[in-house]
Design a protein around this motif. Sequence first.
Motif, PDB file in Angstrom:
ATOM      1  N   GLY A   9       0.707  -1.169  -0.002  1.00  0.00           N
ATOM      2  CA  GLY A   9       0.118  -0.029  -0.091  1.00  0.00           C
ATOM      3  C   GLY A   9       0.746   1.383   0.230  1.00  0.00           C
ATOM      4  N   ALA A  10       2.036   1.244   0.582  1.00  0.00           N
ATOM      5  CA  ALA A  10       2.782   2.453   0.727  1.00  0.00           C
ATOM      6  C   ALA A  10       3.391   3.076  -0.515  1.00  0.00           C
ATOM      7  CB  ALA A  10       3.981   2.274   1.677  1.00  0.00           C
ATOM      8  N   GLY A  11       3.265   2.128  -1.531  1.00  0.00           N
ATOM      9  CA  GLY A  11       3.934   2.433  -2.814  1.00  0.00           C
ATOM     10  C   GLY A  11       2.671   2.918  -3.849  1.00  0.00           C
ATOM     11  N   LEU A  12       1.531   3.039  -3.474  1.00  0.00           N
ATOM     12  CA  LEU A  12       0.612   2.985  -4.365  1.00  0.00           C
ATOM     13  C   LEU A  12       0.159   4.380  -4.469  1.00  0.00           C
ATOM     14  CD1 LEU A  12      -1.566  -0.163  -3.587  1.00  0.00           C
ATOM     15  CD2 LEU A  12      -0.099   0.211  -5.268  1.00  0.00           C
ATOM     16  N   PRO A  13      -0.505   4.992  -5.523  1.00  0.00           N
ATOM     17  CA  PRO A  13      -1.514   6.551  -5.475  1.00  0.00           C
ATOM     18  C   PRO A  13      -2.314   6.337  -4.466  1.00  0.00           C
ATOM     19  CG  PRO A  13      -1.976   5.279  -7.244  1.00  0.00           C
ATOM     20  CD  PRO A  13      -0.939   4.278  -6.851  1.00  0.00           C
ATOM     21  N   ALA A  14      -2.466   7.739  -4.143  1.00  0.00           N
ATOM     22  CA  ALA A  14      -3.528   8.015  -3.201  1.00  0.00           C
ATOM     23  C   ALA A  14      -4.913   7.471  -3.656  1.00  0.00           C
ATOM     24  CB  ALA A  14      -3.501   9.618  -2.758  1.00  0.00           C
ATOM     25  N   PRO A  15      -5.929   7.114  -2.739  1.00  0.00           N
ATOM     26  CA  PRO A  15      -7.089   6.575  -3.133  1.00  0.00           C
ATOM     27  C   PRO A  15      -7.958   7.744  -3.794  1.00  0.00           C
ATOM     28  CG  PRO A  15      -6.853   6.656  -0.685  1.00  0.00           C
ATOM     29  CD  PRO A  15      -5.627   6.829  -1.163  1.00  0.00           C
ATOM     30  N   GLU A  16      -9.221   7.245  -4.396  1.00  0.00           N
ATOM     31  CA  GLU A  16      -9.862   8.115  -4.907  1.00  0.00           C
ATOM     32  C   GLU A  16     -10.654   9.102  -3.895  1.00  0.00           C
ATOM     33  OE1 GLU A  16     -12.000   6.370  -8.755  1.00  0.00           O
ATOM     34  OE2 GLU A  16     -12.390   5.172  -7.094  1.00  0.00           O
ATOM     35  N   SER A  17     -10.981   8.787  -2.571  1.00  0.00           N
ATOM     36  CA  SER A  17     -11.526   9.374  -1.577  1.00  0.00           C
ATOM     37  C   SER A  17     -10.847   9.000  -0.342  1.00  0.00           C
ATOM     38  CB  SER A  17     -13.033   9.282  -1.593  1.00  0.00           C
ATOM     39  OG  SER A  17     -13.281   8.099  -1.512  1.00  0.00           O
ATOM     40  N   PRO A  18     -10.550  10.146   0.488  1.00  0.00           N
ATOM     41  CA  PRO A  18     -10.019   9.822   1.760  1.00  0.00           C
ATOM     42  C   PRO A  18     -10.896   8.903   2.838  1.00  0.00           C
ATOM     43  CG  PRO A  18     -10.703  11.982   1.971  1.00  0.00           C
ATOM     44  CD  PRO A  18     -10.728  11.460   0.497  1.00  0.00           C
ATOM     45  N   ALA A  19     -10.420   8.192   3.644  1.00  0.00           N
ATOM     46  CA  ALA A  19     -11.249   7.274   4.589  1.00  0.00           C
ATOM     47  C   ALA A  19     -11.617   8.376   5.549  1.00  0.00           C
ATOM     48  CB  ALA A  19     -10.317   6.106   5.236  1.00  0.00           C
ATOM     49  N   PRO A  20     -12.949   8.172   6.267  1.00  0.00           N
ATOM     50  CA  PRO A  20     -13.418   8.888   7.374  1.00  0.00           C
ATOM     51  C   PRO A  20     -12.518   8.649   8.711  1.00  0.00           C
ATOM     52  CG  PRO A  20     -14.897   7.052   7.074  1.00  0.00           C
ATOM     53  CD  PRO A  20     -13.887   6.945   5.883  1.00  0.00           C
ATOM     54  N   ALA A  21     -12.435   9.599   9.466  1.00  0.00           N
ATOM     55  CA  ALA A  21     -11.925   9.355  10.740  1.00  0.00           C
ATOM     56  C   ALA A  21     -12.303   8.154  11.494  1.00  0.00           C
ATOM     57  CB  ALA A  21     -11.777  10.603  11.625  1.00  0.00           C
ATOM     58  N   PRO A  22     -11.305   7.337  12.032  1.00  0.00           N
ATOM     59  CA  PRO A  22     -11.915   6.288  12.807  1.00  0.00           C
ATOM     60  C   PRO A  22     -12.403   6.616  14.193  1.00  0.00           C
ATOM     61  CG  PRO A  22      -9.568   6.244  12.921  1.00  0.00           C
ATOM     62  CD  PRO A  22      -9.884   7.500  12.256  1.00  0.00           C
ATOM     63  N   VAL A  23     -13.536   6.006  14.467  1.00  0.00           N
ATOM     64  CA  VAL A  23     -14.314   6.416  15.882  1.00  0.00           C
ATOM     65  C   VAL A  23     -14.463   5.160  16.471  1.00  0.00           C
ATOM     66  CG1 VAL A  23     -16.532   7.125  16.753  1.00  0.00           C
ATOM     67  CG2 VAL A  23     -15.759   8.020  14.441  1.00  0.00           C
ATOM     68  N   LEU A  24     -13.918   5.136  17.787  1.00  0.00           N
ATOM     69  CA  LEU A  24     -14.153   4.473  19.099  1.00  0.00           C
ATOM     70  C   LEU A  24     -15.191   4.858  20.000  1.00  0.00           C
ATOM     71  CD1 LEU A  24     -12.794   1.629  19.977  1.00  0.00           C
ATOM     72  CD2 LEU A  24     -11.259   2.881  21.377  1.00  0.00           C
ATOM     73  N   ASP A  25     -16.152   4.261  20.110  1.00  0.00           N
ATOM     74  CA  ASP A  25     -17.440   4.460  21.160  1.00  0.00           C
ATOM     75  C   ASP A  25     -17.188   3.621  22.426  1.00  0.00           C
ATOM     76  OD1 ASP A  25     -19.612   5.803  21.933  1.00  0.00           O
ATOM     77  OD2 ASP A  25     -20.894   5.153  20.370  1.00  0.00           O
ATOM     78  N   GLN A  26     -17.845   4.422  23.260  1.00  0.00           N
ATOM     79  CA  GLN A  26     -18.008   3.624  24.371  1.00  0.00           C
ATOM     80  C   GLN A  26     -19.476   3.239  24.930  1.00  0.00           C
ATOM     81  OE1 GLN A  26     -14.660   5.449  27.419  1.00  0.00           O
ATOM     82  NE2 GLN A  26     -15.200   6.694  25.462  1.00  0.00           N
ATOM     83  N   LYS A  27     -20.139   1.861  24.786  1.00  0.00           N
ATOM     84  CA  LYS A  27     -21.519   1.657  24.623  1.00  0.00           C
ATOM     85  C   LYS A  27     -21.685   0.532  25.736  1.00  0.00           C
ATOM     86  CE  LYS A  27     -22.998   3.123  20.133  1.00  0.00           C
ATOM     87  NZ  LYS A  27     -23.844   2.660  19.086  1.00  0.00           N
ATOM     88  N   GLN A  28     -22.442   1.003  26.614  1.00  0.00           N
ATOM     89  CA  GLN A  28     -22.832  -0.295  27.636  1.00  0.00           C
ATOM     90  C   GLN A  28     -21.789  -1.020  28.163  1.00  0.00           C
ATOM     91  OE1 GLN A  28     -25.859  -2.490  25.538  1.00  0.00           O
ATOM     92  NE2 GLN A  28     -27.201  -1.576  26.512  1.00  0.00           N
ATOM     93  N   CYS A  29     -20.494  -0.180  28.441  1.00  0.00           N
ATOM     94  CA  CYS A  29     -19.421  -0.772  29.133  1.00  0.00           C
ATOM     95  C   CYS A  29     -18.402  -1.554  28.074  1.00  0.00           C
ATOM     96  CB  CYS A  29     -19.528  -1.241  30.465  1.00  0.00           C
ATOM     97  SG  CYS A  29     -20.300  -0.188  31.633  1.00  0.00           S
ATOM     98  N   SER A  30     -18.556  -1.356  26.874  1.00  0.00           N
ATOM     99  CA  SER A  30     -17.791  -2.037  25.854  1.00  0.00           C
ATOM    100  C   SER A  30     -17.187  -1.147  24.805  1.00  0.00           C
ATOM    101  CB  SER A  30     -18.617  -3.361  25.339  1.00  0.00           C
ATOM    102  OG  SER A  30     -19.103  -4.139  26.025  1.00  0.00           O
ATOM    103  N   TYR A  31     -16.087  -1.198  24.314  1.00  0.00           N
ATOM    104  CA  TYR A  31     -15.544  -0.343  23.143  1.00  0.00           C
ATOM    105  C   TYR A  31     -16.243  -0.965  21.839  1.00  0.00           C
ATOM    106  CZ  TYR A  31     -12.067   1.701  26.214  1.00  0.00           C
ATOM    107  OH  TYR A  31     -11.241   2.421  26.970  1.00  0.00           O
ATOM    108  N   GLU A  32     -16.835  -0.104  21.137  1.00  0.00           N
ATOM    109  CA  GLU A  32     -17.464  -0.335  19.713  1.00  0.00           C
ATOM    110  C   GLU A  32     -16.810   0.418  18.756  1.00  0.00           C
ATOM    111  OE1 GLU A  32     -19.566  -1.902  17.010  1.00  0.00           O
ATOM    112  OE2 GLU A  32     -19.643  -2.709  19.084  1.00  0.00           O
ATOM    113  N   PRO A  33     -16.188  -0.148  17.653  1.00  0.00           N
ATOM    114  CA  PRO A  33     -15.868  -1.639  17.578  1.00  0.00           C
ATOM    115  C   PRO A  33     -14.801  -2.112  18.522  1.00  0.00           C
ATOM    116  CG  PRO A  33     -14.895  -0.614  15.722  1.00  0.00           C
ATOM    117  CD  PRO A  33     -15.591   0.250  16.419  1.00  0.00           C
TER     118      PRO A  33
END
Length: 268
Positions: free
Chosen positions: A102-126
């Motif tokens: 992957g490091a040697g490839l051109p940039a993708p067509e659209s950037p990925a969204p920011a990763p989100v780590l949620d705290q739901k019912q005392c568990s990390y999601e995902p």
Amino acid sequence: MPIRSLLAPVLLLAATACREPPPPVAPPAAPPVAAAPARPTGPVRWGDIEGRVRLTGTPPPAPVLATSATVAHVCGDQAQDRSLVVGAEGALAHAVVSLQDGAGLPAPESPAPAPVLDQKQCSYEPPSLAARAGTELVLRNSDPLVHNVRAQFGTNRSVFNVGMPLEGMTLRRPLPATPGTVHIRCDVHPWMRAVVRTFDHPYFTTTATDGRFRLRVPEGSHTLIFWHERLPARSQTVTVRAGETVKIDEAWDAAAFHQGAPGKEGPP
């Protein structure tokens, strides 16, 4: 004394002083530096990789973890270990899929969204995330409880440790610039665990609850790396043509499951 005899030592000294010193010895030539792989030039032609990741055989039972009396009214008195989530027909959720080149490839067509780590019912999601090294991780608290998020890179490097006392609270924290594995813990509720796998390129994803994934990539030959914190890494090479979709399957045998507590550094 003859004049010739007097002049001889002077002439010899002058000849010695005017003699040019020998040229310096040239140092040995340095070995040639290997050139970095050339990035594709011209318009990029794209294709897709679609696949499904499964666990064959009988998966081990998920351990049931006791919570605490102070959170039972929100989260119940038990929580399941979510380091291995297996669905119907062995579908393996939250496995990380990336391109080795992957490091040697051109940039993708659209950037990925920011990763989100949620705290739901005392568990990390995902419970497992993939992200670009050096970018920001979005932290969210969806519980009416006090949590803290402690991140550790590799085996012993602290990344951040933040309290999140309010329901609906959101923070952003930078991930290490070096690719690797970031382990997430909650000191208030020690059964809460998650892992973030980071890369020096944007070609990665995680499997959904049905074990499926999709990657849009430049045409060409690519090696896919399949990673899970409780299983040994696997790889598969595919050739993608422009405008086409390559469909693949990948499976781990349940016998390869790492026993013991999750959160140890896995293979790259």
